[in-house]
Scaffold this motif. Sequence first.
Motif, PDB file in Angstrom:
ATOM      1  N   GLU A 139      32.540  44.402  32.081  1.00  0.00           N
ATOM      2  CA  GLU A 139      31.745  43.956  30.939  1.00  0.00           C
ATOM      3  C   GLU A 139      31.574  45.019  29.855  1.00  0.00           C
ATOM      4  O   GLU A 139      31.568  44.679  28.669  1.00  0.00           O
ATOM      5  CB  GLU A 139      30.404  43.404  31.424  1.00  0.00           C
ATOM      6  N   PRO A 140      31.463  46.319  30.194  1.00  0.00           N
ATOM      7  CA  PRO A 140      31.424  47.324  29.125  1.00  0.00           C
ATOM      8  C   PRO A 140      32.694  47.361  28.272  1.00  0.00           C
ATOM      9  O   PRO A 140      32.659  47.847  27.143  1.00  0.00           O
ATOM     10  CB  PRO A 140      31.249  48.643  29.896  1.00  0.00           C
ATOM     11  N   TYR A 141      33.791  46.823  28.810  1.00  0.00           N
ATOM     12  CA  TYR A 141      35.050  46.760  28.051  1.00  0.00           C
ATOM     13  C   TYR A 141      35.212  45.422  27.333  1.00  0.00           C
ATOM     14  O   TYR A 141      36.252  45.166  26.724  1.00  0.00           O
ATOM     15  CB  TYR A 141      36.241  46.981  28.992  1.00  0.00           C
ATOM     16  N   GLY A 142      34.195  44.551  27.421  1.00  0.00           N
ATOM     17  CA  GLY A 142      34.242  43.274  26.708  1.00  0.00           C
ATOM     18  C   GLY A 142      34.917  42.155  27.464  1.00  0.00           C
ATOM     19  O   GLY A 142      35.336  41.167  26.863  1.00  0.00           O
ATOM     20  N   LEU A 143      35.027  42.274  28.792  1.00  0.00           N
ATOM     21  CA  LEU A 143      35.670  41.252  29.608  1.00  0.00           C
ATOM     22  C   LEU A 143      34.688  40.665  30.616  1.00  0.00           C
ATOM     23  O   LEU A 143      33.726  41.320  31.015  1.00  0.00           O
ATOM     24  CB  LEU A 143      36.863  41.838  30.379  1.00  0.00           C
ATOM     25  N   HIS A 144      34.966  39.428  31.021  1.00  0.00           N
ATOM     26  CA  HIS A 144      34.226  38.802  32.115  1.00  0.00           C
ATOM     27  C   HIS A 144      35.215  38.437  33.213  1.00  0.00           C
ATOM     28  O   HIS A 144      36.238  37.796  32.969  1.00  0.00           O
ATOM     29  CB  HIS A 144      33.494  37.545  31.650  1.00  0.00           C
ATOM     30  N   PHE A 145      34.905  38.851  34.435  1.00  0.00           N
ATOM     31  CA  PHE A 145      35.743  38.581  35.604  1.00  0.00           C
ATOM     32  C   PHE A 145      35.381  37.215  36.173  1.00  0.00           C
ATOM     33  O   PHE A 145      34.231  36.970  36.542  1.00  0.00           O
ATOM     34  CB  PHE A 145      35.499  39.685  36.637  1.00  0.00           C
ATOM     35  N   ILE A 146      36.373  36.321  36.246  1.00  0.00           N
ATOM     36  CA  ILE A 146      36.139  34.983  36.798  1.00  0.00           C
ATOM     37  C   ILE A 146      36.396  34.977  38.302  1.00  0.00           C
ATOM     38  O   ILE A 146      35.618  34.428  39.078  1.00  0.00           O
ATOM     39  CB  ILE A 146      37.040  33.937  36.110  1.00  0.00           C
ATOM     40  N   GLY A 147      37.487  35.580  38.718  1.00  0.00           N
ATOM     41  CA  GLY A 147      37.821  35.591  40.140  1.00  0.00           C
ATOM     42  C   GLY A 147      39.120  36.336  40.386  1.00  0.00           C
ATOM     43  O   GLY A 147      39.752  36.860  39.464  1.00  0.00           O
ATOM     44  N   ALA A 148      39.531  36.369  41.654  1.00  0.00           N
ATOM     45  CA  ALA A 148      40.710  37.123  42.058  1.00  0.00           C
ATOM     46  C   ALA A 148      41.716  36.228  42.765  1.00  0.00           C
ATOM     47  O   ALA A 148      41.356  35.235  43.410  1.00  0.00           O
ATOM     48  CB  ALA A 148      40.316  38.273  42.980  1.00  0.00           C
ATOM     49  N   VAL A 149      42.975  36.600  42.633  1.00  0.00           N
ATOM     50  CA  VAL A 149      44.067  35.983  43.390  1.00  0.00           C
ATOM     51  C   VAL A 149      44.939  37.132  43.904  1.00  0.00           C
ATOM     52  O   VAL A 149      44.772  38.283  43.504  1.00  0.00           O
ATOM     53  CB  VAL A 149      44.897  35.009  42.533  1.00  0.00           C
ATOM     54  N   THR A 150      45.890  36.814  44.766  1.00  0.00           N
ATOM     55  CA  THR A 150      46.803  37.837  45.261  1.00  0.00           C
ATOM     56  C   THR A 150      48.142  37.213  45.631  1.00  0.00           C
ATOM     57  O   THR A 150      48.177  36.079  46.127  1.00  0.00           O
ATOM     58  CB  THR A 150      46.229  38.571  46.485  1.00  0.00           C
ATOM     59  N   PRO A 151      49.236  37.941  45.389  1.00  0.00           N
ATOM     60  CA  PRO A 151      50.549  37.427  45.820  1.00  0.00           C
ATOM     61  C   PRO A 151      50.758  37.566  47.314  1.00  0.00           C
ATOM     62  O   PRO A 151      51.763  37.083  47.844  1.00  0.00           O
ATOM     63  CB  PRO A 151      51.535  38.313  45.045  1.00  0.00           C
ATOM     64  N   GLY A 152      49.824  38.231  48.011  1.00  0.00           N
ATOM     65  CA  GLY A 152      49.910  38.301  49.465  1.00  0.00           C
ATOM     66  C   GLY A 152      50.105  39.698  50.002  1.00  0.00           C
ATOM     67  O   GLY A 152      50.314  40.666  49.265  1.00  0.00           O
ATOM     68  N   LEU A 153      50.039  39.778  51.302  1.00  0.00           N
ATOM     69  CA  LEU A 153      50.156  41.052  52.004  1.00  0.00           C
ATOM     70  C   LEU A 153      51.626  41.466  52.092  1.00  0.00           C
ATOM     71  O   LEU A 153      52.476  40.690  52.524  1.00  0.00           O
ATOM     72  CB  LEU A 153      49.572  40.906  53.411  1.00  0.00           C
ATOM     73  N   GLU A 154      51.904  42.692  51.668  1.00  0.00           N
ATOM     74  CA  GLU A 154      53.270  43.190  51.750  1.00  0.00           C
ATOM     75  C   GLU A 154      53.652  43.427  53.208  1.00  0.00           C
ATOM     76  O   GLU A 154      52.829  43.851  54.020  1.00  0.00           O
ATOM     77  CB  GLU A 154      53.404  44.485  50.954  1.00  0.00           C
ATOM     78  N   ALA A 155      54.915  43.154  53.539  1.00  0.00           N
ATOM     79  CA  ALA A 155      55.434  43.477  54.865  1.00  0.00           C
ATOM     80  C   ALA A 155      55.867  44.942  54.858  1.00  0.00           C
ATOM     81  O   ALA A 155      55.866  45.600  53.813  1.00  0.00           O
ATOM     82  CB  ALA A 155      56.603  42.567  55.211  1.00  0.00           C
ATOM     83  N   PHE A 156      56.236  45.461  56.022  1.00  0.00           N
ATOM     84  CA  PHE A 156      56.668  46.853  56.123  1.00  0.00           C
ATOM     85  C   PHE A 156      58.077  46.867  56.701  1.00  0.00           C
ATOM     86  O   PHE A 156      58.352  46.199  57.700  1.00  0.00           O
ATOM     87  CB  PHE A 156      55.711  47.647  57.014  1.00  0.00           C
ATOM     88  N   VAL A 157      58.952  47.602  56.067  1.00  0.00           N
ATOM     89  CA  VAL A 157      60.354  47.660  56.467  1.00  0.00           C
ATOM     90  C   VAL A 157      60.581  48.901  57.329  1.00  0.00           C
ATOM     91  O   VAL A 157      60.187  50.002  56.948  1.00  0.00           O
ATOM     92  CB  VAL A 157      61.272  47.722  55.228  1.00  0.00           C
TER      93      VAL A 157
END
Length: 342
Positions: A139-157
Amino acid sequence: MTLSFKTLAGTALAASLMMTSPLIANAQEFTLKVQSSDAAGVPNFVIEQEWAARVGKMSGGRIAVEMLPVNSVVEHAETQDAIAAGIIDGHITDTSYFTGKDPAFGLIANPVGAWSAPSEMLRFVEYGGGKELMNEMLEPYGLHFIGAVTPGLEAFVSSKPLDGVADLKGLKMRAPEGMVQEVFAAAGASPVNIPQSEVFTSLDKKVIDAADATVFSTNQAMGLHDVAKHPVYPGFHSMPMLEVSVNKEKWDSMPEDLQTILEVSVRDLARDMDAQLAMKDMEAVAKARAEGGVTIHNWSAEERNKFRKIATSQWEKVAGRSENAQKVYDTLVKYLTAQGMI
């Protein structure tokens, strides 16, 4: 071609003055130009476009969301400033892009080792204090956070069997610079910084034994499992948070019912993105098992907790770099402790 920030800011100011007319104000209609950190055509962006269409239907046409691909208006790391200036209205982007402004953004965006599933992160955001922290920081930067999403948990090679933290000792692995390297080093591995484009060759020539790359389906598509036949899935180390945020003044000007529609729609977007991208991973896992030659390792909850405890020592270092970072650290550790995850 991306225009200069100053040129766009001037255009946005003129547009904002026009929007103050009584006719538009009384119409109770809102247009949101939202820039994504994803390129046009990739699965993530298609899912975001579907979300935009649903918002239009849910609001009866009172909200029109225009999804814009990465770098279409401003560079990916400039969206926060562009939203504040009214050049764009919102973004769906990796919060860690703004770590240079406050280390807290990097810590909350991807606390390495914290999450073993998207649902764990989303619970923290919605019910564990994450949402309140994000708005306190944005909010000090002039934004409002609505919510979060994610592309998912990375696997390990990995080309070597890995069934727990003890197997990381002395492991030569690729990891990006920063906290990811620091956490793996603290766990006993020997991380090096190698470009993503060189991971296959480095594994094939045994320069490294393992790599922090990306999600299982993409790793498989890149042929990494052809040369590293012991992937860990689901992964245990990295899952980026993508924030859905808008211009705060525009948010505050919306009636409560439209604010609620956006909040609920973003929660649905998070579920939708998780489900669709997880399906691609599960299809790739099923194919790998059917074709044989690859042994998929899944760490126990106990081993994941061990890695998470190691990671917290590195989070603590970041916490000392800003007041907000300390708040993120305290809230995150309190939540994980209460959930029995550390």
